[in-house]
Design a protein around this motif. Structure first.
Motif, PDB file in Angstrom:
ATOM      1  N   MET A 124       0.840  -1.190   0.000  1.00 37.20           N
ATOM      2  CA  MET A 124       0.000   0.000   0.000  1.00 37.20           C
ATOM      3  C   MET A 124       0.880   1.246   0.000  1.00 37.20           C
ATOM      4  N   GLU A 125       0.463   2.245  -0.741  1.00 42.14           N
ATOM      5  CA  GLU A 125       1.250   3.467  -0.827  1.00 42.14           C
ATOM      6  C   GLU A 125       1.335   4.148   0.539  1.00 42.14           C
ATOM      7  N   ASN A 126       2.513   4.634   0.879  1.00 39.30           N
ATOM      8  CA  ASN A 126       2.717   5.344   2.132  1.00 39.30           C
ATOM      9  C   ASN A 126       2.193   6.766   1.979  1.00 39.30           C
ATOM     10  N   ASN A 127       0.974   7.030   2.486  1.00 39.29           N
ATOM     11  CA  ASN A 127       0.387   8.345   2.290  1.00 39.29           C
ATOM     12  C   ASN A 127       1.075   9.429   3.101  1.00 39.29           C
ATOM     13  N   ARG A 128       1.990   9.058   4.001  1.00 37.99           N
ATOM     14  CA  ARG A 128       2.727  10.064   4.758  1.00 37.99           C
ATOM     15  C   ARG A 128       3.849  10.669   3.932  1.00 37.99           C
ATOM     16  N   LYS A 129       4.050  10.200   2.687  1.00 40.54           N
ATOM     17  CA  LYS A 129       5.039  10.822   1.806  1.00 40.54           C
ATOM     18  C   LYS A 129       4.664  12.268   1.514  1.00 40.54           C
ATOM     19  N   GLU A 130       3.395  12.622   1.778  1.00 45.09           N
ATOM     20  CA  GLU A 130       3.024  14.015   1.638  1.00 45.09           C
ATOM     21  C   GLU A 130       3.797  14.879   2.628  1.00 45.09           C
ATOM     22  N   PHE A 131       4.326  14.256   3.691  1.00 42.63           N
ATOM     23  CA  PHE A 131       5.106  14.982   4.681  1.00 42.63           C
ATOM     24  C   PHE A 131       6.598  14.686   4.494  1.00 42.63           C
ATOM     25  N   HIS A 132       7.004  13.424   4.672  1.00 42.87           N
ATOM     26  CA  HIS A 132       8.390  13.005   4.478  1.00 42.87           C
ATOM     27  C   HIS A 132       8.389  11.572   3.954  1.00 42.87           C
ATOM     28  N   ARG A 133       9.462  11.204   3.306  1.00 42.99           N
ATOM     29  CA  ARG A 133       9.541   9.857   2.743  1.00 42.99           C
ATOM     30  C   ARG A 133       9.859   8.808   3.802  1.00 42.99           C
ATOM     31  N   ALA A 134      10.560   9.190   4.855  1.00 37.85           N
ATOM     32  CA  ALA A 134      10.859   8.270   5.953  1.00 37.85           C
ATOM     33  C   ALA A 134       9.912   8.562   7.111  1.00 37.85           C
ATOM     34  N   PRO A 135       9.621   7.555   7.948  1.00 39.10           N
ATOM     35  CA  PRO A 135       8.749   7.804   9.099  1.00 39.10           C
ATOM     36  C   PRO A 135       9.325   8.882  10.002  1.00 39.10           C
ATOM     37  N   ASP A 136       8.569   9.914  10.244  1.00 36.75           N
ATOM     38  CA  ASP A 136       9.060  11.025  11.065  1.00 36.75           C
ATOM     39  C   ASP A 136       9.340  10.595  12.498  1.00 36.75           C
ATOM     40  N   TRP A 137       8.578   9.628  13.011  1.00 35.79           N
ATOM     41  CA  TRP A 137       8.764   9.203  14.395  1.00 35.79           C
ATOM     42  C   TRP A 137      10.050   8.395  14.591  1.00 35.79           C
ATOM     43  N   GLU A 138      10.727   8.040  13.501  1.00 37.32           N
ATOM     44  CA  GLU A 138      12.019   7.363  13.595  1.00 37.32           C
ATOM     45  C   GLU A 138      13.144   8.259  13.084  1.00 37.32           C
ATOM     46  N   ASN A 139      12.881   9.553  13.043  1.00 49.24           N
ATOM     47  CA  ASN A 139      13.859  10.535  12.595  1.00 49.24           C
ATOM     48  C   ASN A 139      14.150  11.481  13.759  1.00 49.24           C
ATOM     49  N   LEU A 140      15.343  11.395  14.306  1.00 50.46           N
ATOM     50  CA  LEU A 140      15.696  12.218  15.460  1.00 50.46           C
ATOM     51  C   LEU A 140      15.757  13.704  15.128  1.00 50.46           C
ATOM     52  N   GLU A 141      15.828  14.034  13.844  1.00 53.46           N
ATOM     53  CA  GLU A 141      15.901  15.431  13.436  1.00 53.46           C
ATOM     54  C   GLU A 141      14.522  16.077  13.279  1.00 53.46           C
ATOM     55  N   VAL A 142      13.469  15.270  13.361  1.00 52.21           N
ATOM     56  CA  VAL A 142      12.121  15.793  13.142  1.00 52.21           C
ATOM     57  C   VAL A 142      11.287  15.603  14.406  1.00 52.21           C
ATOM     58  N   LEU A 143      10.906  16.701  15.024  1.00 48.69           N
ATOM     59  CA  LEU A 143       9.988  16.682  16.149  1.00 48.69           C
ATOM     60  C   LEU A 143       8.627  17.258  15.772  1.00 48.69           C
ATOM     61  N   SER A 144       8.597  18.016  14.705  1.00 49.67           N
ATOM     62  CA  SER A 144       7.337  18.587  14.252  1.00 49.67           C
ATOM     63  C   SER A 144       7.480  19.082  12.823  1.00 49.67           C
ATOM     64  N   VAL A 145       6.347  19.248  12.175  1.00 55.07           N
ATOM     65  CA  VAL A 145       6.280  19.836  10.841  1.00 55.07           C
ATOM     66  C   VAL A 145       5.153  20.863  10.858  1.00 55.07           C
ATOM     67  N   ASN A 146       5.483  22.108  10.617  1.00 50.75           N
ATOM     68  CA  ASN A 146       4.499  23.195  10.552  1.00 50.75           C
ATOM     69  C   ASN A 146       3.796  23.454  11.886  1.00 50.75           C
ATOM     70  N   ARG A 147       4.382  23.006  12.971  1.00 51.03           N
ATOM     71  CA  ARG A 147       3.789  23.267  14.276  1.00 51.03           C
ATOM     72  C   ARG A 147       4.178  24.665  14.756  1.00 51.03           C
ATOM     73  N   MET A 148       3.229  25.392  15.346  1.00 52.81           N
ATOM     74  CA  MET A 148       3.511  26.732  15.845  1.00 52.81           C
ATOM     75  C   MET A 148       4.409  26.666  17.079  1.00 52.81           C
ATOM     76  N   PRO A 149       5.234  27.697  17.313  1.00 51.74           N
ATOM     77  CA  PRO A 149       6.046  27.718  18.528  1.00 51.74           C
ATOM     78  C   PRO A 149       5.158  27.717  19.770  1.00 51.74           C
ATOM     79  N   ALA A 150       5.662  27.131  20.842  1.00 50.30           N
ATOM     80  CA  ALA A 150       4.912  27.102  22.097  1.00 50.30           C
ATOM     81  C   ALA A 150       4.703  28.522  22.610  1.00 50.30           C
ATOM     82  N   HIS A 151       3.553  28.758  23.238  1.00 53.40           N
ATOM     83  CA  HIS A 151       3.250  30.089  23.750  1.00 53.40           C
ATOM     84  C   HIS A 151       2.257  29.963  24.898  1.00 53.40           C
ATOM     85  N   SER A 152       1.990  31.075  25.574  1.00 52.47           N
ATOM     86  CA  SER A 152       0.992  31.081  26.638  1.00 52.47           C
ATOM     87  C   SER A 152      -0.385  30.781  26.043  1.00 52.47           C
ATOM     88  N   ARG A 153      -1.274  30.295  26.900  1.00 52.62           N
ATOM     89  CA  ARG A 153      -2.581  29.859  26.409  1.00 52.62           C
ATOM     90  C   ARG A 153      -3.406  31.031  25.900  1.00 52.62           C
TER      91      ARG A 153
END
Length: 283
Positions: free
Chosen positions: A1-30
């Motif tokens: 089955m096609e890996n539909n997460r290729k829309e983000f990265h070709r390798a699993p992001d959860w097994e990539n130590l360099e990737v903690l987020s993609v397009n996530r906003m910086p943390a801030h007060s509520r």
């Protein structure tokens, strides 16, 4: 089955130590996104017309692994094979999968060879980060909602207060982002002695003006000798056209909502290196 997460990265992001987020906003007060000072003082979180709770019933399906997930995120997808699940919740306590007791730090089966690394000493092996089992139960959620009229034309932010443990987000079938590291708050409860999964905290849709306050850092410095104190506010605004022509106002109230002091200051166009003397950029 096609890996539909290729829309983000070709390798699993959860097994990539360099990737903690993609397009996530910086943390801030509520953000309360309150429309009036009175509502900010007395109204509960979510009372603003510019916040919308997305808690409630979601369509849900538990897949045996990320690789078995289909195109469930497409708007036209037939989710008749999905079930209803409440959000927030952990899916294990809703009848999907089984909780794993934490007396084992890494409950990986030995047959998952990629997760283990031989030490060369008497057949011993140790876990092999960042690799995780291929048989990794994956929960998929679908939610339909209508954008309130008062939010149209404003900046929209989708806020997940807690998702265990990594997730991708699509809106109307379009990839939005990826996030992991889900424990932002510290709280102690016996349920934390189990490995549980799912969207286990609130979900909010927030609408802000294009030029808005992005983050606030409050600092109260007491003077115990004089019985007084100093109150500082470091406020960051969004970098929209004309942002440096704005001014910000900070007001301090007591527990009875009596105004104690109010002051305002100009927004700085450029950063200052000595933040102990003047506030940082955009404050």
């Amino acid at each position: 089955m096609e890996n539909n997460r290729k829309e983000f990265h070709r390798a699993p992001d959860w097994e990539n130590l360099e990737v903690l987020s993609v397009n996530r906003m910086p943390a801030h007060s509520r953000w309360g996104a309150y429309d009036t000072a009175g509502r900010a003082l007395s109204g509960p979180y979510g009372s603003s017309p510019y916040t919308m709770s997305l808690n409630g019933s979601y369509r849900f399906r538990l897949y045996p692994s990320p690789e078995t997930v289909d195109d469930f995120y497409r708007p036209e997808y037939d989710d008749s094979a999905f079930s209803d699940i409440p959000v927030p919740s952990n899916w294990e306590v809703q009848g999907f999968g089984e909780p794993i007791y934490t007396n084992v730090a890494f409950p990986f089966q030995k047959k998952e060879a990629d997760c283990w690394l031989a030490t060369g000493q008497e057949g011993q092996s140790v876990v092999n980060p960042p690799y995780v089992p291929k048989e990794n139960p994956t929960g998929c959620y679908r939610k339909r909602f209508t954008l309130p009229e008062q939010m149209e034309g404003r900046e929209l932010y989708l806020n997940f207060e807690g998702v265990e443990t990594a997730f991708y987000l699509w809106i109307n079938g379009e990839p939005v982002g990826y996030s992991q590291d889900s424990k932002l708050a510290a709280e102690f409860c016996i349920t934390r002695y189990w490995y549980l999964s799912g969207i286990y905290r609130n979900v909010w849709l927030i609408a802000k003006p294009k030029l808005h306050i992005e983050d606030v850092h409050w600092m109260a410095i007491p003077d115990v000798v004089r019985g007084t104190g100093e109150f500082q506010a470091d406020i960051r605004v969004s970098r929209e056209e004309g942002f440096a022509a704005c001014r910000v106002r900070a007001s301090l109230y007591d527990a009875e909502q009596t105004l104690l002091v109010s002051t305002e200051g100009a927004v700085r166009a450029e950063a200052e290196y000595r933040c102990d003397r003047v506030p940082t950029a955009n404050t």
